[in-house]
Motif scaffolding. Structure first.
Motif, short mmCIF file in Angstrom:
data_model
loop_
_atom_site.label_atom_id
_atom_site.label_comp_id
_atom_site.label_asym_id
_atom_site.label_seq_id
_atom_site.Cartn_x
_atom_site.Cartn_y
_atom_site.Cartn_z
N VAL A 98 0.84 -1.21 0.00
CA VAL A 98 0.00 0.00 0.00
C VAL A 98 0.87 1.25 0.00
O VAL A 98 0.60 2.22 -0.72
CB VAL A 98 -0.94 -0.01 1.21
N LEU A 99 1.92 1.22 0.81
CA LEU A 99 2.82 2.37 0.90
C LEU A 99 3.49 2.64 -0.45
O LEU A 99 3.59 3.79 -0.89
CB LEU A 99 3.87 2.12 1.97
N ASP A 100 3.94 1.59 -1.11
CA ASP A 100 4.59 1.76 -2.42
C ASP A 100 3.61 2.34 -3.43
O ASP A 100 3.97 3.25 -4.21
CB ASP A 100 5.12 0.41 -2.92
N ALA A 101 2.39 1.83 -3.44
CA ALA A 101 1.38 2.35 -4.37
C ALA A 101 1.08 3.81 -4.07
O ALA A 101 0.94 4.63 -4.98
CB ALA A 101 0.10 1.51 -4.28
N ALA A 102 1.00 4.15 -2.78
CA ALA A 102 0.69 5.53 -2.40
C ALA A 102 1.75 6.50 -2.89
O ALA A 102 1.43 7.58 -3.41
CB ALA A 102 0.55 5.62 -0.88
N HIS A 103 3.02 6.14 -2.75
CA HIS A 103 4.08 7.03 -3.22
C HIS A 103 3.99 7.25 -4.73
O HIS A 103 4.16 8.38 -5.21
CB HIS A 103 5.45 6.44 -2.86
N LEU A 104 3.72 6.20 -5.48
CA LEU A 104 3.67 6.33 -6.94
C LEU A 104 2.45 7.13 -7.38
O LEU A 104 2.55 7.98 -8.28
CB LEU A 104 3.67 4.95 -7.59
N HIS A 105 1.31 6.91 -6.74
CA HIS A 105 0.11 7.68 -7.08
C HIS A 105 0.26 9.14 -6.68
O HIS A 105 -0.21 10.04 -7.41
CB HIS A 105 -1.12 7.06 -6.41
N LEU A 106 0.90 9.40 -5.55
CA LEU A 106 1.14 10.78 -5.15
C LEU A 106 2.05 11.48 -6.16
O LEU A 106 1.80 12.63 -6.54
CB LEU A 106 1.77 10.82 -3.75
N LEU A 107 3.09 10.80 -6.58
CA LEU A 107 3.98 11.37 -7.59
C LEU A 107 3.22 11.72 -8.86
O LEU A 107 3.36 12.82 -9.42
CB LEU A 107 5.10 10.38 -7.92
N ASP A 108 2.39 10.80 -9.31
CA ASP A 108 1.59 11.02 -10.52
C ASP A 108 0.70 12.24 -10.36
O ASP A 108 0.62 13.11 -11.25
CB ASP A 108 0.75 9.77 -10.79
N ALA A 109 0.02 12.35 -9.21
CA ALA A 109 -0.91 13.46 -8.99
C ALA A 109 -0.19 14.80 -8.98
O ALA A 109 -0.67 15.78 -9.58
CB ALA A 109 -1.66 13.25 -7.68
N LEU A 110 0.94 14.87 -8.30
CA LEU A 110 1.66 16.15 -8.25
C LEU A 110 2.15 16.55 -9.64
O LEU A 110 2.10 17.74 -10.01
CB LEU A 110 2.82 16.05 -7.27
N GLY A 111 2.61 15.58 -10.42
CA GLY A 111 3.03 15.90 -11.78
C GLY A 111 1.90 16.44 -12.62
O GLY A 111 2.07 17.40 -13.38
N VAL A 112 0.73 15.82 -12.51
CA VAL A 112 -0.43 16.29 -13.26
C VAL A 112 -0.79 17.71 -12.85
O VAL A 112 -1.08 18.57 -13.69
CB VAL A 112 -1.62 15.33 -13.05
N GLY A 113 -0.76 17.98 -11.53
CA GLY A 113 -1.09 19.33 -11.06
C GLY A 113 -0.09 20.37 -11.51
O GLY A 113 -0.46 21.50 -11.85
N ILE A 114 1.18 20.00 -11.55
CA ILE A 114 2.21 20.93 -12.03
C ILE A 114 1.99 21.25 -13.50
O ILE A 114 2.05 22.42 -13.91
CB ILE A 114 3.61 20.33 -11.79
#
Length: 447
Positions: free
Chosen positions: A23-39
């Motif tokens: 779960v932790l690994d998935a969370a880090h990757l999804h968070l990275l994806d979201a921040l990139g999209v927002g940027i």
């Protein structure tokens, strides 16, 4: 216990005990994806000035600078969601990161919390929102509400309450307050208004403000989810599935099932773009070759991407085109791709002309919402070809590699930052669980 009490207990346990490594690994990757999209979103014309609506403060904005925490959560949520490039849990149809990422960042900065608290708050917000969507699948949308914003507000409040250190009673109140503020309609479909992006932004802000109000002593109804005038009855017309969904909170983790999006448009359109790419790869099928194209569409998604068909062929704006099944398929045929730039300008006549050769018909045995499926039949003067996709790529049973998501992040973030800055951001986000605080992440985002 009421639903709010069970959610508050789950959130407290998660922040205290942590989550499984998967779960932790998935969370880090999804968070990275979201921040990139927002940027990336912050660089798109029409979005660049949104931050001007946010009062000054200390929380990071993805567009640069800082704002008051609740307002920062709102603007960042809108930025992450506005490109329609943010992840989705398919069964619940929840765009979880558009709420969870801005909420976790803002409340962690507000509280001076650790990176561990940030990522665990992100997980809590996601898990709760998914469960509310699964408690009444399709029912929120049928009544005109976006489950992301309704369920997202509840999850955001539960997460924020723990990061701010609220006791159980006040955490339950925070959830109750958030339920009274939850909203988010699909009215934008009438004219393609960009305010749809705000739905998860408001949910994130609601989470921050509800927790702060509960911290200050305001009370909220503990039965906000299941009561006669509560969230499930008001927004979904009932919530018989709520108890079942909440029973396994903290045992069955659903965030790793969330699907990454590989095109910046409505997720329901993605399998059709995949099918079209299959046809194009066969050769001899280009935009000028198409005599007609028939799309077989799951009826539950048709109101969003097919109706009215004339609008979905000739959208009111580039943004409106993100929900145009015909327009997006025509863009793929004309340009050979569908990306962020595809929707930055006004609808193009040569794309509309191709879209107007398309029709749609209802698909039988579609499996929605567990599956996002598509079938197309294409006619040219020389031949007829067809293609079918049974599940969208990026879903858990058709996963993408982590390297693909890191490449997506880099492509998005490099619209604003240098490759060196992008690399620093990636490393920081993927290791945020180990960070003592969010200071370095905030510095990388806002300068």
């Amino acid at each position: 216990m009421t639903g709010a009490e069970r959610i508050a207990e789950f959130a407290a346990r998660t922040l205290m005990e942590g989550v499984p490594q998967l779960v932790l690994d998935a969370a880090h990757l999804h968070l990275l994806d979201a921040l990139g999209v927002g940027i990336a979103s912050s660089t798109v014309v029409g979005n660049t000035d949104w931050a001007a609506a946010a009062p000054a403060g200390s929380a990071s904005l993805l567009s640069g600078g800082t704002a008051e925490p609740g307002a920062a959560a709102m603007i960042n949520g809108a930025l992450i969601h506005s490109l329609e490039y943010d992840d989705t849990h398919i069964g619940s149809v929840v765009h979880g990161s558009a709420v969870a990422a801005p909420l976790a960042l803002a409340v962690a900065q507000l509280a001076g919390a650790s990176g561990r608290d940030l990522i665990l708050a992100y997980v809590v917000a996601w898990e709760v929102a998914i469960r509310i969507g699964l408690a009444a699948p399709g029912a929120f949308q049928a009544r005109g509400f976006q489950v992301t914003s309704v369920g997202g507000a509840i999850g955001a409040a539960a997460a924020a309450a723990q990061v701010l250190g609220l006791n159980h009673e006040r955490a339950v109140s925070a959830i109750g307050i958030a339920g009274g503020q939850a909203s988010g309609t699909l009215a934008f479909l009438a004219d393609g208004a960009t305010s749809k992006a705000l739905n998860p932004g408001w949910a994130a802000r609601t989470g921050v403000e509800s927790a702060r109000l509960a911290q200050a002593g305001m009370t909220g109804p503990a039965s906000v989810l299941e009561s006669a005038f509560g969230v499930m009855n008001a927004f979904a017309g009932g919530g018989e599935g709520l108890d079942h969904q909440l029973a396994t909170l903290g045992e069955d983790w659903l965030l790793p099932q969330a699907a990454f999006k590989l095109y910046p448009c409505c997720h329901y359109i993605h399998p059709f773009l995949e099918a079209l790419e299959q046809v194009m790869a066969q050769g001899g099928v280009a935009a000028h070759d198409i005599t007609s194209l028939t799309a077989f569409v799951p009826p539950p998604v048709a109101p969003l991407v097919c109706e009215p068909w004339s609008r979905r062929q000739a959208p009111a704006s580039g943004y409106d085109g993100k929900w145009g099944l015909a327009y997006c398929m025509a863009m793929m045929l004309v340009e050979g791709r569908v990306d962020v730039a595809s929707f930055e300008s006004a609808p193009r006549e040569e794309v509309i002309a191709v879209a107007q050769r398309m029709v749609w018909k209802p698909m039988q045995a579609h499996g929605f919402p567990e599956r996002f499926a598509a079938r197309i039949e294409v006619e040219t003067p020389q031949r007829q070809v067809s293609a079918e996709v049974n599940q969208v790529r990026g879903a858990p049973d058709r996963p993408v590699e982590g390297a693909d998501i890191r490449a997506k992040f880099a492509g998005n973030a490099e619209r604003k930052f240098s490759p060196a800055r992008v690399s620093d951001l990636e490393g920081t986000v993927l290791n945020i669980h180990a960070a003592r605080d969010t200071g370095w992440l905030g510095t990388l985002l806002r300068t």
